[in-house]
Scaffold this motif. Sequence first.
Motif, PDB file in Angstrom:
ATOM      1  N   ASP A   1      -0.731 -11.606   8.960  1.00 46.32           N
ATOM      2  CA  ASP A   1      -1.818 -10.605   9.439  1.00 46.32           C
ATOM      3  C   ASP A   1      -2.258  -9.621   8.351  1.00 46.32           C
ATOM      4  N   ASN A   2      -1.350  -9.521   7.368  1.00 42.05           N
ATOM      5  CA  ASN A   2      -1.622  -8.500   6.219  1.00 42.05           C
ATOM      6  C   ASN A   2      -2.968  -9.483   5.352  1.00 42.05           C
ATOM      7  N   ARG A   3      -2.407 -10.766   5.215  1.00 45.39           N
ATOM      8  CA  ARG A   3      -3.481 -11.495   4.306  1.00 45.39           C
ATOM      9  C   ARG A   3      -4.924 -11.526   5.188  1.00 45.39           C
ATOM     10  N   LEU A   4      -4.922 -11.898   6.426  1.00 45.74           N
ATOM     11  CA  LEU A   4      -6.094 -12.007   7.108  1.00 45.74           C
ATOM     12  C   LEU A   4      -6.838 -10.798   7.427  1.00 45.74           C
ATOM     13  N   ILE A   5      -6.305  -9.587   7.938  1.00 43.97           N
ATOM     14  CA  ILE A   5      -7.086  -8.850   8.197  1.00 43.97           C
ATOM     15  C   ILE A   5      -7.561  -7.595   7.275  1.00 43.97           C
ATOM     16  N   ILE A   6      -6.752  -7.261   6.147  1.00 39.33           N
ATOM     17  CA  ILE A   6      -7.266  -6.514   5.080  1.00 39.33           C
ATOM     18  C   ILE A   6      -8.648  -6.847   4.423  1.00 39.33           C
ATOM     19  N   PRO A   7      -8.663  -8.140   4.184  1.00 41.04           N
ATOM     20  CA  PRO A   7     -10.092  -8.524   3.670  1.00 41.04           C
ATOM     21  C   PRO A   7     -11.135  -8.485   4.858  1.00 41.04           C
ATOM     22  N   ILE A   8     -10.973  -8.796   6.055  1.00 42.10           N
ATOM     23  CA  ILE A   8     -11.812  -8.373   7.030  1.00 42.10           C
ATOM     24  C   ILE A   8     -12.364  -7.191   7.090  1.00 42.10           C
ATOM     25  N   ILE A   9     -11.538  -6.143   7.114  1.00 43.15           N
ATOM     26  CA  ILE A   9     -11.538  -4.736   7.397  1.00 43.15           C
ATOM     27  C   ILE A   9     -12.694  -4.329   5.999  1.00 43.15           C
ATOM     28  N   LEU A  10     -12.053  -4.874   4.843  1.00 39.15           N
ATOM     29  CA  LEU A  10     -12.945  -4.385   3.706  1.00 39.15           C
ATOM     30  C   LEU A  10     -14.407  -5.001   3.832  1.00 39.15           C
ATOM     31  N   LEU A  11     -14.408  -6.246   4.154  1.00 41.79           N
ATOM     32  CA  LEU A  11     -15.863  -6.558   4.400  1.00 41.79           C
ATOM     33  C   LEU A  11     -16.721  -5.797   5.538  1.00 41.79           C
TER      34      LEU A  11
ATOM     35  N   GLY B   1      13.528  -0.531   1.997  1.00 45.06           N
ATOM     36  CA  GLY B   1      12.205  -1.281   1.836  1.00 45.06           C
ATOM     37  C   GLY B   1      11.287  -0.801   2.909  1.00 45.06           C
ATOM     38  N   ALA B   2      10.509  -1.741   3.327  1.00 43.38           N
ATOM     39  CA  ALA B   2       9.557  -1.159   4.525  1.00 43.38           C
ATOM     40  C   ALA B   2       9.409  -2.563   5.259  1.00 43.38           C
ATOM     41  N   ASP B   3       8.851  -2.456   6.554  1.00 46.23           N
ATOM     42  CA  ASP B   3       8.481  -3.735   7.255  1.00 46.23           C
ATOM     43  C   ASP B   3       7.446  -4.209   6.813  1.00 46.23           C
ATOM     44  N   SER B   4       7.442  -5.555   7.070  1.00 47.70           N
ATOM     45  CA  SER B   4       6.282  -6.252   6.480  1.00 47.70           C
ATOM     46  C   SER B   4       4.900  -5.941   7.351  1.00 47.70           C
ATOM     47  N   SER B   5       4.899  -5.331   8.397  1.00 44.98           N
ATOM     48  CA  SER B   5       3.503  -4.821   8.798  1.00 44.98           C
ATOM     49  C   SER B   5       3.179  -3.558   8.284  1.00 44.98           C
ATOM     50  N   PHE B   6       3.989  -2.833   7.474  1.00 45.00           N
ATOM     51  CA  PHE B   6       3.623  -1.464   7.054  1.00 45.00           C
ATOM     52  C   PHE B   6       2.368  -1.250   6.080  1.00 45.00           C
ATOM     53  N   PRO B   7       2.133  -2.477   5.060  1.00 39.88           N
ATOM     54  CA  PRO B   7       0.869  -2.504   4.408  1.00 39.88           C
ATOM     55  C   PRO B   7      -0.583  -2.605   5.203  1.00 39.88           C
ATOM     56  N   LEU B   8      -0.301  -3.185   6.370  1.00 37.45           N
ATOM     57  CA  LEU B   8      -1.457  -3.305   7.076  1.00 37.45           C
ATOM     58  C   LEU B   8      -1.664  -2.052   7.704  1.00 37.45           C
ATOM     59  N   PHE B   9      -0.674  -1.597   8.407  1.00 34.16           N
ATOM     60  CA  PHE B   9      -1.039  -0.333   9.054  1.00 34.16           C
ATOM     61  C   PHE B   9      -1.391   0.783   8.357  1.00 34.16           C
ATOM     62  N   ALA B  10      -0.967   0.978   7.102  1.00 26.84           N
ATOM     63  CA  ALA B  10      -1.142   2.029   6.325  1.00 26.84           C
ATOM     64  C   ALA B  10      -2.726   1.740   5.772  1.00 26.84           C
ATOM     65  N   PHE B  11      -2.939   0.361   5.654  1.00 28.67           N
ATOM     66  CA  PHE B  11      -4.523   0.083   5.087  1.00 28.67           C
ATOM     67  C   PHE B  11      -5.595   0.424   6.088  1.00 28.67           C
ATOM     68  N   VAL B  12      -5.139   0.002   7.217  1.00 28.59           N
ATOM     69  CA  VAL B  12      -6.025   0.331   8.581  1.00 28.59           C
ATOM     70  C   VAL B  12      -6.202   1.850   8.588  1.00 28.59           C
TER      71      VAL B  12
END
Length: 704
Positions: free
Chosen positions: A512-522, A568-579
């Motif tokens: 999800d990190n790899r998919l959603i982050i570029p979509i949000i940027l666009l 460390g951090a949960d693997s979903s953390f970067p996406l939630f923080a980014f959103v």
Amino acid sequence: MNRSVAGWVTHHWAKWVVLVLSLIVIMGAGSLGAKLTSVQDNNIASWLPGDAESTKVIQQAAQFSDPDAIPAVVLYVRDSGITPADLDQARKDSAAIAMITGITDVAAPPIPSEDGKAAQVIVTINMGSEGWDKLPGIVDEMKGIAKDNNGLDVQIAGPAALGADQAKAFSGIDGILLLSALVIVFVILLITYRSLQLAVLFLLCGVGAVFTAQGVVYLLAKYGGLTVNGQSAGILSVLVLGAGVDYALLLVARYREELHNYEDRHEAMRHALHRAAPAVIASGATVIIGLLCLLFAQMNSTSSLGPVGAAGIAMALLVMLIMLPALLVIVGRWIFWPFVPRFGDPIKSETGMWSKVGRRIAKRPRVVWITTSLVLVGLTLGIAQLGANGLTNEESFTKAQPSVAAEKTLSEHFPGGAGSPIAVVTKTDQADAVRQALSSVEGIEPSSVQIKGEAGGTSYLEGTLTSKPDSAAAFDTVDAARVAVHAVPGADGLVGGNTAINKDVQQASSADNRLIIPIILLVVLLVLAVLLRSIAAPALLLVTVVLSFGAALGISGLVFHHVFDFAGADSSFPLFAFVFLVALGIDYNIFLMTRVREESLKYGTRRGALIGLGATGGVITSAGFVLAGTFAALATLPIVFLAELGFAVAVGVLLDTIIVRSVLVTALNLDVGRHIWWPSKLAQQEDVPLDQPGHGPIRSTIDA
């Protein structure tokens, strides 16, 4: 906002109708929101996508075991060795535990460990429709029966014990978070506006927005099939309060300015709504669109957060653009006491702090933006310390938990996966071959692999892990088990169980990190392009967004590792923080750049950039502190993921409002000049030199 609509909201008598109707809606929605906990689904299996292998195992295994059943392990330990009396106590305890409501099975007799120092009793609990909220009470009853006795240490381990600790951690999350956030926001507003009654009014509207949002989300979960869990419910309160007060700050800042220009407060609010509402609506709509991008996520828990957050932002917009204006014109100017804006009084101009900052930046804007960018790039290097690869059960809490300590003790005397077996479903005619393949996998106790049931041509097997079920070694064992089982011809075997579920969650989150982050940027790029009628400005702003996010993650990684000592951090953390950082941070871009564009049409881009900074710098900074404060309230919970998210968003928002929007973006505006509006006609308008007199003020029209 259309002038007629703004006029209706602030009409001399219609304002009372607006207020009464708003209060009725808030009270009705609040009564529904109070039941939000009852529709939460906190079972981790429900978070997974339907095509995950562990999800398929759950679906096929339902005919062999109750999907609502969860095991607990009553562990008896005596360092000098378990005695016959200890085993007798375990048998008596088992009989008493079997009488507890919700207990469906108690395995007997007690199973002694090979080292002779421990014995375990496996208990099955049916969570039913209440889910994990039922577990704390049952586990506490078990602890009340199975007690320490003359050197015999008794603990409760297994998935049920862990679920009980998690349920307690999330218990009352809405109330705790809301109260913590309210206290933080109240202090910030009091310092910012130095008006007790105005701060109270802000909070009343903020709480009203939260109650309304919770009611709407309850209806969506109850009747619309929306998945809501304790995590998203807690984030909802923080998100709505923080964003709602942000929108209120922008509106009130504009209203206070108009009170200097209009004697009639109704007319002042009408003009304030007409001028401020478009930016507020555009900001809110951008956040809503950004959150809805989460619908593309594989993880159900992530995709469901999109509609939950979007509904919350929509309610915040409605309350702050309808109820708040009506309240402000009802109470009158005294709400600003002791600093009441008077008709005809001059508005602070070049003496404002952000006007002074702008003039300093204007001396060498290129040096400022290059230096600032290099510092931000340097901070992003801290991401190497983040370690967002998932957390074990022990690492997931900020405080020691009984279930984690019990799990450690259990692994010292029994195979690490006791109470949390590997689960396999396969075609019955290949069940023996699959059992042999599973028994040969390193990391699984061979003697534990058994066929537990057969029905409809499908067989169900279980095997015990030799390592702790939440460890990296257990995840590797799941991979090896899947390779072995999948290799059996014609078996169509699938590997699941709690460990496999956790592994699939981590993998889906990373995807999800790899998919959603570029979509949000666009999406952000397209929204800014439409709003600013430019390509160059959105492209530059997007670069600043990425820099700001990277720096916030870098700072967080360093602090988590070296200060908080998180593993460390949960693997979903970067996406939630980014959103949250990007979707909410874009608000400040819109607040600043729409004002800069407005002033650029009159005075040119460079002068417009300084006027825009002076006009919005104060309110953006105040809004940033409020939003940072509300998210910082997440740190009050004993869950590492939420504590980390709260810290990262708070740091990121402060960095964004104080440094990125106010310094970096202003320096870029000043250096690039009119070309920042390319390809619109505004890019062709010649800039007036900043030192040339007679071409408009460099003033701070809002001093928030």
